[in-house]
Design an enzyme around this catalytic site. Sequence first.
Site, PDB file in Angstrom:
ATOM      1  CE1 TYR A 177      -2.674  -3.407   0.917  1.00  0.00           C
ATOM      2  CE2 TYR A 177      -3.046  -2.399   3.011  1.00  0.00           C
ATOM      3  CZ  TYR A 177      -3.232  -3.405   2.027  1.00  0.00           C
ATOM      4  OH  TYR A 177      -4.104  -4.595   2.142  1.00  0.00           O
ATOM      5  CG  HIS A 195       0.396  -9.199   1.471  1.00  0.00           C
ATOM      6  ND1 HIS A 195       0.490  -7.832   1.390  1.00  0.00           N
ATOM      7  CD2 HIS A 195      -0.937  -9.328   1.383  1.00  0.00           C
ATOM      8  CE1 HIS A 195      -0.735  -7.211   1.142  1.00  0.00           C
ATOM      9  NE2 HIS A 195      -1.534  -8.220   1.078  1.00  0.00           N
TER      10      HIS A 195
HETATM   11  N1  LIG Z   1      -4.349  -9.383   3.439  1.00  0.00           N
HETATM   12  C1  LIG Z   1      -4.763  -8.963   2.129  1.00  0.00           C
HETATM   13  O1  LIG Z   1      -4.460  -9.665   1.026  1.00  0.00           O
HETATM   14  C2  LIG Z   1      -5.773  -7.950   2.132  1.00  0.00           C
HETATM   15  C3  LIG Z   1      -6.518  -7.771   1.039  1.00  0.00           C
HETATM   16  C4  LIG Z   1      -7.553  -6.726   0.668  1.00  0.00           C
HETATM   17  C5  LIG Z   1      -7.805  -5.922   1.945  1.00  0.00           C
HETATM   18  N2  LIG Z   1      -6.836  -6.208   3.057  1.00  0.00           N
HETATM   19  C6  LIG Z   1      -7.058  -5.200   4.254  1.00  0.00           C
HETATM   20  O2  LIG Z   1      -8.498  -5.363   4.654  1.00  0.00           O
HETATM   21  C7  LIG Z   1      -8.985  -4.072   4.948  1.00  0.00           C
HETATM   22  C8  LIG Z   1     -10.535  -4.140   4.472  1.00  0.00           C
HETATM   23  O3  LIG Z   1     -10.703  -4.799   3.421  1.00  0.00           O
HETATM   24  P1  LIG Z   1     -11.580  -3.812   2.448  1.00  0.00           P
HETATM   25  O4  LIG Z   1     -11.371  -2.601   2.223  1.00  0.00           O
HETATM   26  O5  LIG Z   1     -10.979  -4.678   0.910  1.00  0.00           O
HETATM   27  O6  LIG Z   1     -13.088  -4.157   2.158  1.00  0.00           O
HETATM   28  P2  LIG Z   1     -14.229  -4.148   3.216  1.00  0.00           P
HETATM   29  O7  LIG Z   1     -13.617  -3.493   4.773  1.00  0.00           O
HETATM   30  O8  LIG Z   1     -14.951  -5.233   3.318  1.00  0.00           O
HETATM   31  O9  LIG Z   1     -15.079  -2.943   2.508  1.00  0.00           O
HETATM   32  C9  LIG Z   1     -14.809  -1.529   2.252  1.00  0.00           C
HETATM   33  C10 LIG Z   1     -15.834  -1.085   1.560  1.00  0.00           C
HETATM   34  O10 LIG Z   1     -17.042  -1.041   2.470  1.00  0.00           O
HETATM   35  C11 LIG Z   1     -17.670   0.213   2.517  1.00  0.00           C
HETATM   36  N3  LIG Z   1     -18.065   0.637   3.985  1.00  0.00           N
HETATM   37  C12 LIG Z   1     -17.165   0.493   5.203  1.00  0.00           C
HETATM   38  N4  LIG Z   1     -18.036   0.712   6.069  1.00  0.00           N
HETATM   39  C13 LIG Z   1     -19.225   0.722   5.655  1.00  0.00           C
HETATM   40  C14 LIG Z   1     -20.633   1.146   6.206  1.00  0.00           C
HETATM   41  N5  LIG Z   1     -20.575   1.102   7.995  1.00  0.00           N
HETATM   42  N6  LIG Z   1     -21.680   1.317   5.685  1.00  0.00           N
HETATM   43  C15 LIG Z   1     -21.730   1.153   4.420  1.00  0.00           C
HETATM   44  N7  LIG Z   1     -20.710   0.766   3.631  1.00  0.00           N
HETATM   45  C16 LIG Z   1     -19.329   0.788   4.406  1.00  0.00           C
HETATM   46  C17 LIG Z   1     -16.630   1.356   2.297  1.00  0.00           C
HETATM   47  O11 LIG Z   1     -17.411   2.130   1.468  1.00  0.00           O
HETATM   48  P3  LIG Z   1     -16.755   3.717   1.263  1.00  0.00           P
HETATM   49  O12 LIG Z   1     -15.422   3.665   0.508  1.00  0.00           O
HETATM   50  O13 LIG Z   1     -17.626   4.382   0.368  1.00  0.00           O
HETATM   51  O14 LIG Z   1     -16.768   4.295   2.671  1.00  0.00           O
HETATM   52  C18 LIG Z   1     -15.611   0.419   1.323  1.00  0.00           C
HETATM   53  O15 LIG Z   1     -16.056   0.608  -0.175  1.00  0.00           O
HETATM   54  C19 LIG Z   1      -8.104  -3.215   3.900  1.00  0.00           C
HETATM   55  O16 LIG Z   1      -8.181  -1.978   4.154  1.00  0.00           O
HETATM   56  C20 LIG Z   1      -6.869  -3.997   4.189  1.00  0.00           C
HETATM   57  O17 LIG Z   1      -6.286  -3.222   5.275  1.00  0.00           O
HETATM   58  C21 LIG Z   1      -6.055  -7.180   3.174  1.00  0.00           C
END
Ligand SMILES: NC(=O)c1ccc[n+]([C@@H]2O[C@H](COP(=O)([O-])OP(=O)(O)OC[C@H]3O[C@@H](n4cnc5c(N)ncnc54)[C@H](OP(=O)(O)O)[C@@H]3O)[C@@H](O)[C@H]2O)c1
Length: 282
Positions: A48, A106
């Site tokens: 990131y 990762h």
């Molecule tokens: N280890 C890995 O390979 C890997 C892969 C992917 C992600 N990650 C980690 O996991 C974290 C979270 O995953 P992610 O961001 O991919 O998916 P997520 O948290 O499931 O979803 C994020 C999305 O949900 C929306 N959202 C968040 N809170 C909300 C709420 N209360 N109500 C309505 N919509 C809401 C956000 O919208 P808005 O943007 O419109 O607010 C965003 O588009 C990442 O930031 C990263 O740190 C790790």
Amino acid sequence: MEYVTLNNGIKMPIIGYGVNKLEKEETERCVLDALNAGYRLIDTAQSYGNEKEIGSAIKKSGVPREEIFLTTKVKIANFGYEKTKASVLEDIEKFGTDYIDLVLVHQPFGDYFGSYKALEDLYFEGKIKAIGISNFYAYKMVDMASFARVKPAVNQVELHPFDQRIESKEWHDKYEVQMQAWAPLGQARVNMLELPELREIARRYKKSVAQIILRWHIQRGISAIPGTPDPKFMKENLDVFDFFLTESDMERIKRLDRERSLFYSHTDPVTVEFFAKKAAEK
Ligand SMILES: NC(=O)c1ccc[n+]([C@@H]2O[C@H](COP(=O)([O-])OP(=O)(O)OC[C@H]3O[C@@H](n4cnc5c(N)ncnc54)[C@H](OP(=O)(O)O)[C@@H]3O)[C@@H](O)[C@H]2O)c1
């Protein structure tokens, strides 16, 4: 905030703030907002590329370093013992901290064992408080837990109502490896936050669908790291400690499982090819 105790005795907040999708110029503001909202776990990764912004937000927040749980992940281009060791020491400098709380390898491809050995050494040197893995399916987690000197404390995997990993969770419990959900809200894709079954439950508890899903993770003993740049959603996602889902509501959510990734499978050769290309990148 509630905490889980990892297999080495370290405490980790059960809900954290994920910074994957944030615009670089927004990252510092978002992390500062998250810390002000009460988040104490920040989840980032070398891929990131926002260590400086996070370090700066931590400093500006005034929150004591020891109250913050900082996670990063070693990218596949830095796999192998030497590169991993050097890259994590560089991360520590970029964050402007003395240590990192949790470092994960990762991806389960390439020389992840070499990388993990470097993390073990950094752990023994006190530069890292806990080490773990990410995107390891149960059989690979068991392999790592069985042959490494330090059992992984955490495995961060895709996990949400459409891909619940029920059997995998049993293996993680057996090996005392804490599961942590990435995309805990399924990235709000495929109408997950509009599903009638979840809306009905949300209405009864006077909570949002996102809060119901996060509560479901917590009650399964799974840590979750939802991401959003929106301060309103940040607060909402932390406001999940004042209610309990009944067993029958937990069962109803269990029935939504499709046992399939929304993104990509780590057993698919196409995924391996994709990450093999990434490994060649700087
Ligand atoms: N280890 C890995 O390979 C890997 C892969 C992917 C992600 N990650 C980690 O996991 C974290 C979270 O995953 P992610 O961001 O991919 O998916 P997520 O948290 O499931 O979803 C994020 C999305 O949900 C929306 N959202 C968040 N809170 C909300 C709420 N209360 N109500 C309505 N919509 C809401 C956000 O919208 P808005 O943007 O419109 O607010 C965003 O588009 C990442 O930031 C990263 O740190 C790790």
